[in-house]
Structure formats: structure tokens, C-alpha cells
Design an enzyme around this catalytic site. Structure first.
Site, PDB file in Angstrom:
ATOM      1  N   SER A   7     -43.457 -20.172   8.391  1.00 18.53           N
ATOM      2  CA  SER A   7     -44.397 -21.184   8.889  1.00 18.53           C
ATOM      3  C   SER A   7     -45.876 -20.860   8.715  1.00 18.53           C
ATOM      4  O   SER A   7     -46.718 -21.724   8.951  1.00 18.53           O
ATOM      5  CB  SER A   7     -44.137 -21.462  10.368  1.00 18.53           C
ATOM      6  OG  SER A   7     -43.015 -22.276  10.527  1.00 18.53           O
ATOM      7  N   LYS A  38     -53.638 -23.219  16.591  1.00 16.96           N
ATOM      8  CA  LYS A  38     -52.374 -23.959  16.527  1.00 16.96           C
ATOM      9  C   LYS A  38     -51.957 -24.373  17.938  1.00 16.96           C
ATOM     10  O   LYS A  38     -52.107 -23.597  18.884  1.00 16.96           O
ATOM     11  CB  LYS A  38     -51.311 -23.062  15.884  1.00 16.96           C
ATOM     12  CG  LYS A  38     -49.985 -23.765  15.590  1.00 16.96           C
ATOM     13  CD  LYS A  38     -49.001 -22.838  14.869  1.00 16.96           C
ATOM     14  CE  LYS A  38     -47.700 -23.556  14.530  1.00 16.96           C
ATOM     15  NZ  LYS A  38     -46.738 -22.690  13.817  1.00 16.96           N
ATOM     16  N   SER A  80     -44.363 -24.684   9.564  1.00 17.43           N
ATOM     17  CA  SER A  80     -44.805 -25.527  10.654  1.00 17.43           C
ATOM     18  C   SER A  80     -46.320 -25.511  10.892  1.00 17.43           C
ATOM     19  O   SER A  80     -46.837 -26.426  11.528  1.00 17.43           O
ATOM     20  CB  SER A  80     -44.106 -25.113  11.956  1.00 17.43           C
ATOM     21  OG  SER A  80     -44.553 -23.843  12.374  1.00 17.43           O
TER      22      SER A  80
END
EC number: 6.3.5.7
Lengths: 494, 95
Positions: A183, A79, A159
Site C-alpha cells: 500500500s 493518511k 491503499s
């Protein structure tokens, strides 16, 4: 070039590499080829092909000598929130344009120490603020899943939308992600993948761009419960560089996966039966309980009376901490700078252009909640409510509950640019209604795919555990995984 | 509670985010929707409840008070939009 090797689970990949059935260079090249073909998903914001092949070569050299770590040669996606030395680390924000850290986050370093290979950086909501991956400066990620007989683009959740889409779309064997209010778990549920948010303090936050420091926690997203367990064993661990990191031995989480649920008590909180919950989710929840019961668990009705207040308290605590953490982005130390007539004007112009709308909104809410005269009414009250939410959980765990089963999300994946969500930020926030309580209390939570909705889209169930008892979540999650009998591989359209 | 247009401008200044005059009304509306949502918290009886200050029950660790890191200014300024001789460069702040 074929993408056959990308269809293996992470555990199968690691095993095949150890057995020398194939090389890391072959697997890595297959993934890089798959990524190239999957531009339509927009899952990656930076692909580090050269570095990946270089790391793979080094892994192959170690594997050839019968050496190497637990993840030796396994290609992963990272990420964009994790700082990776010399590589794009921008939290998918405009304000971090060109930022290449001089250091490596502890979590990613742990993965490299175990031999993993980095494919690149994954798209996400800007600064991890969002539930649809639409706030990214790099544009939305598209869910590999589509409704049956429909070619409308769906969101992968957020997210960690890039992480979830890349795992579901065979663009990495597993991915790192982070979870501040849901998330990891919400995107996992939207993409038919498994994601776990560990107990607060389990994984170091050092080198992870901070959003809300008392809520942020790193964790993995992968295709199976076992894969997640392998990744977490590597990612977790005490780190003196993070003052909230907990000095506790990390078990071999994979060893707990087949432990079963015999003799465990699973709580069912009545407050999670929210108004307007789709019938198919209610049904799935019930089904999940039946599966756990069939394997020897006892089901117990419980009450977590302050559940309803978790989301509003979150929307004080998280923005307040974010407004403080994001103060460092000022056009001086890194990233974007927009010239102004004086230094204050430069700060203001830089932050107005560098932050997207959702980030600006949250920084402003946080600034207001912490401003003179409002601190007690907002922030202090929210932190008191948080104490009550945590106590709700402590009470049921003290009454002998081992884990709690809930739905992961109130719906399946929704469309990109959903008008209802765009009109009303609260509608978007409600995506996290089942996951946010877990962050507020610092507990571990896992989302496991469990069924599909009427349109053939994946739905997930969430298990919430006691502090530092992720092992029970892996064991119970595995029971659900074994029981559902569904195929969670999306039909490839990209 | 809700915010008026002046408060929106003041929050913008405090947050160091430039707010265009034609955006004040829209922002005010958006912030008030969120503040309306969090107003639910006023229903909760928090009399005598301690605010949560630590997620895990642990005391903050301390270390010896000595320098453990540093000595590489060139790395510190490596990502700066503007730097000179290992200093961050900013517009003039004193006359």
C-alpha cells in the site's frame, strides 16, 4: 497566490525555511491554495487550514530565533488511517463517521515534534483494503498522471492513493502512508513518487487504525529518495506503547542516500519473472540492474522458491487479522450506529451499513478462516507458509546478497472503474504480487520511479533489503533515481 | 474448499454483519473465488514447519503490573454515538 513554493522538494523546502528564503506561512498557504484548486484529484478527505496556518506560525517563530527541528515548518499530508487529535480520523470508512480521536498517533507526534505542519487528512482505500483507492467511502482518488493524448481518469493505486496523488500533484511536501501488502510501494510506482515500507517494528503502530497487525507498517511517500529518508528518520523510533516496536537506534537515513552501491551484491529472483509480464517492465528491470552494475554493484541470480504462495497466504493472514481488529467497530464506542430491534441486530445493521463491500468480504473470509474446524487448514497453514517465505529471504541474505531488485508492480496505473478488476477480485489482488512477499517476511522495501511505459505513465522498481537495513535501500534507490534521466512531474490538467 | 449458502449466512452471523437474503448467492460466489485462489496453499509441503508467530526475532516485552494510564472516562466516551454519565448506552440486553 502562486503555487511556486509547492514545486520544491521537501529537502529544498526545509533548507529554504532555515535560510529564511521564505516563511512556513507562505509555503503552507501555497499548499492550501493548491489543495483548493485540486478538488478534481479528491486526494484529501479533510483539510485543516486553520490548524495548518497556526502550526506554520509557531514554526516561523522558532525559525526566526534560529531554532526548530529537522522538519520545521514543512507542510505534510497525513493518511486518514493515522489518529490525529481532534481531527478527522476515519480510515476513509463510513463506520467511523465523525470520529475525532482524543489522542495522537506516535508517528504523527514524532513529525510534529520535529516541527512539521499538518495540511490535512488524505484519502485512502477503506481500512487500507484495496489497490486502487476505489474502496474509499469518500470516492476514488484520481491519479495526477494521464496517458499521453488521453484524458481518461487513472487510479493512483492503493491503499495510500491519497498520499501518492497528493505528493505527485504538489499538494504536500511529503506524506505519511502505511503498507500491509504493498500500500505504499504500489501507489508510489503508479504516481512516479518514492515510497518506502520500513522493516516491521521500525515505526510504531500506536494510534494507527489496525488492519493486519503482523503486516502493517507506516512509512513515507515523497518526491525524492532523499525526501523519504528525511521523513523516515523522523517517523521511526522505539515506542513502548507498541509491543512489536523494536528498540533500536534510528540512523540518520539521509546520510546514507549518497553512499552508492559499490561492492554490494544485488539479487535477481527468477520467480519474479511472472507469466504475461509486459515486455516494458522486463526491460525496465534489466535496465535497473545495468544502472546498479555501472555504479559498482555485483548482480547475482537468486531463487525465492515460495514466492508464488505469498499472495494466497496473505489473503488468509490479512483477512484473519482484520476480522479480529475490525470487531471493535460495533456502533457502541465510536462512529456510526444503526438502530436495531435488539443489541445483536444493532451490531449487524451497523456493520452492514458502515463497512463497504471489500471490507465486508475480507472480514467474512477472515471469520471463516478462523472459525472452528478451519483454523488448521487455513490460518495455521498460511502462517507455516509464511515461515518458508521468510526463510527463502534469509537464505539468500546469508549467501551474501545485500539487496534484491524486482519490478514494483506488474503494470502501470489502470483506469478508474476498470471492468476486469471489478469483475474479479483476484485481478485486483495481483497488483501486489511483487510487494506482498516483503510484508509477509517483515522486510523493508522501497519503490523508486525508474521509467515510463509506452503511454508515458510512470513505472517503478522495488528494492528489498535485510531487516533494519533501510540505509542500503536508500543508497541503491538513489542510484536508480540518478540514472533514469526521466522527468517524473505530471502535466497539470486539474 | 468452498462455502454453501448456509455457511455464508453463518459467517455473516459470526462476523456480526447483516446479510440480506438476496445477496447470499452473490457473496457465496465472491467468497468462493477467493477461497479457490488460496487453495494453492494446499500444494505446499509444510510438514515439520513451525508457524510464524513473530516477525522480528524478539520476545514480547513485559512491564510492571501497575496502572499506568486512565482516569478520564469523559474522553473514553467522547466519541460514543450514545452515552450517559460516562457510560456507553446500548439497547437493553437482559429482561
Amino acid at each position: 497566490m502562486t503555487t511556486e513554493l509547492t514545486k520544491l522538494s521537501l529537502a529544498e523546502t526545509a533548507k529554504g525555511l532555515k535560510n529564511k528564503d521564505f516563511t512556513s506561512k507562505e509555503v503552507t498557504a501555497s499548499y492550501l491554495y493548491a489543495i483548493e484548486k485540486a478538488e478534481a484529484l479528491n486526494a484529501y478527505v479533510a483539510v485543516t487550514s486553520e490548524q495548518a496556518l497556526d502550526m506554520a506560525e509557531q514554526s516561523d517563530a522558532r525559525l526566526a530565533k534560529g531554532e526548530g527541528g529537522a522538519l520545521e515548518g514543512v507542510p505534510l499530508g497525513i493518511k486518514d488511517l493515522f489518529c490525529t487529535k481532534g481531527v478527522h480520523s476515519q480510515a476513509a470508512s463510513h463506520i467511523l463517521d465523525g470520529f475525532k480521536p482524543e489522542y495522537e498517533s506516535t508517528v504523527t507526534q514524532n513529525l510534529w515534534n520535529d516541527g512539521a505542519v499538518m495540511l490535512g487528512k488524505l484519502n485512502m482505500d477503506e481500512f487500507a483494503m484495496g489497490s486502487s483507492n476505489e474502496t474509499s467511502y469518500y470516492g476514488p482518488v484520481i491519479n495526477p498522471w494521464r496517458a499521453e493524448g488521453d484524458n481518461k481518469d487513472l487510479v493512483p493505486g492503493g491503499s495510500s492513493g491519497g498520499s501518492a496523488a497528493a505528493v505527485a500533484g504538489w499538494l504536500c511536501a511529503g506524506a505519511t502512508a502505511t503498507d500491509t501488502g504493498g500500500s505504499i510501494r504500489q501507489p508510489a510506482a503508479f504516481t512516479g513518487t518514492v515510497g518506502i515500507k520500513p522493516t516491521y517494528g521500525r515505526c510504531s503502530r500506536w494510534g494507527v487504525v489496525a488492519f493486519a497487525s503482523s503486516l502493517d507498517q507506516a512509512g513515507p511517500i515523497a518526491r525524492t529518495v532523499e525526501d523519504c529518508a528525511h521523513l523516515m528518520t523522523s517517523m521511526a523510533g522505539f515506542d513502548p506503547k507498541d509491543s512489536t516496536s523494536v528498540d533500536l537506534a534510528v540512523p540518520d537515513f539521509a546520510a546514507a542516500v549518497e553512499r552508492g552501491v559499490k561492492g554490494l551484491t544485488i539479487g535477481v529472483p527468477k520467480e519474479y519473472r511472472v507469466d504475461g509480464m509486459p515486455e516494458e517492465i522486463e526491460k525496465l528491470w534489466h535496465q535497473g540492474l545495468e544502472w546498479l552494475k555501472a555504479e559498482g554493484a555485483t548482480i547475482k541470480d537468486i531463487s525465492l522458491p515460495h514466492t508464488n504462495y505469498a499472495l494466497p497466504a496473505y489473503y488468509i493472514v490479512a483477512p484473519a487479522e482484520a476480522s479480529s481488529n475490525l470487531a471493535r467497530f460495533d456502533g457502541v464506542k465510536y462512529g456510526l450506529r444503526v438502530a436495531g430491534k435488539d443489541i445483536t441486530d444493532m451490531y449487524e445493521q451497523t456493520r452492514a451499513e458502515g463497512f463497504g463491500r471489500e471490507v465486508q468480504r475480507r472480514v467474512m473470509i477472515g471469520t471463516y478462516a478462523l472459525s472452528a474446524g478451519y483454523y488448521d487448514a487455513y490460518y495455521l497453514r498460511a502462517q507455516k507458509v509464511r515461515t518458508l517465505i521468510k526463510k527463502d529471504f534469509e537464505d539468500v541474505f546469508n549467501e551474501g546478497v545485500d539487496a534484491i531488485l524486482t519490478p514494483a508492480t506488474p503494470s502501470a496505473a489502470f483506469g478508474v472503474a476498470d471492468q476486469e478488476m471489478a469483475k474479479d477480485p483476484i485481478k485486483m489482488y495481483l497488483n501486489d504480487i511483487f510487494t506482498v512477499t516483503v510484508n509477509m517476511a517483515g522486510l523493508p522495501g522501497i519503490a523508486v520511479p525508474a521509467g515510463k511505459d509506452g503511454q508515458g505513465l510512470p513505472l517503478g522498481l522495488q528494492l528489498i533489503g535485510k531487516p533494519f537495513d533501510e540505509e542500503t535501500l536508500f543508497a541503491a534507490g538513489r542510484v536508480i533515481e540518478k540514472s533514469h534521466g526521466e522527468d517524473f512531474t505530471p502535466a497539470q490538467w486539474w | 474448499m468452498s462455502v454453501d449458502a448456509d455457511t455464508v449466512r453463518r459467517i455473516g452471523r459470526l462476523a456480526r454483519i447483516k446479510i440480506e437474503e438476496n445477496d447470499v448467492e452473490k457473496l457465496q460466489e465472491e467468497l468462493n473465488v477467493i477461497l479457490g485462489f488460496v487453495d494453492q496453499l494446499s500444494e505446499v509441503d509444510v510438514e515439520g514447519v513451525e508457524p510464524m508467530t513473530s516477525v522480528a526475532p524478539m520476545a514480547l516485552r513485559r512491564r510492571e503490573d501497575k496502572v499506568t494510564d486512565g482516569g478520564y472516562p469523559e474522553k473514553i466516551v467522547a466519541n460514543a454515538p450514545l452515552s450517559e454519565d460516562d457510560f456507553f448506552m446500548v439497547p437493553k440486553v437482559v429482561e
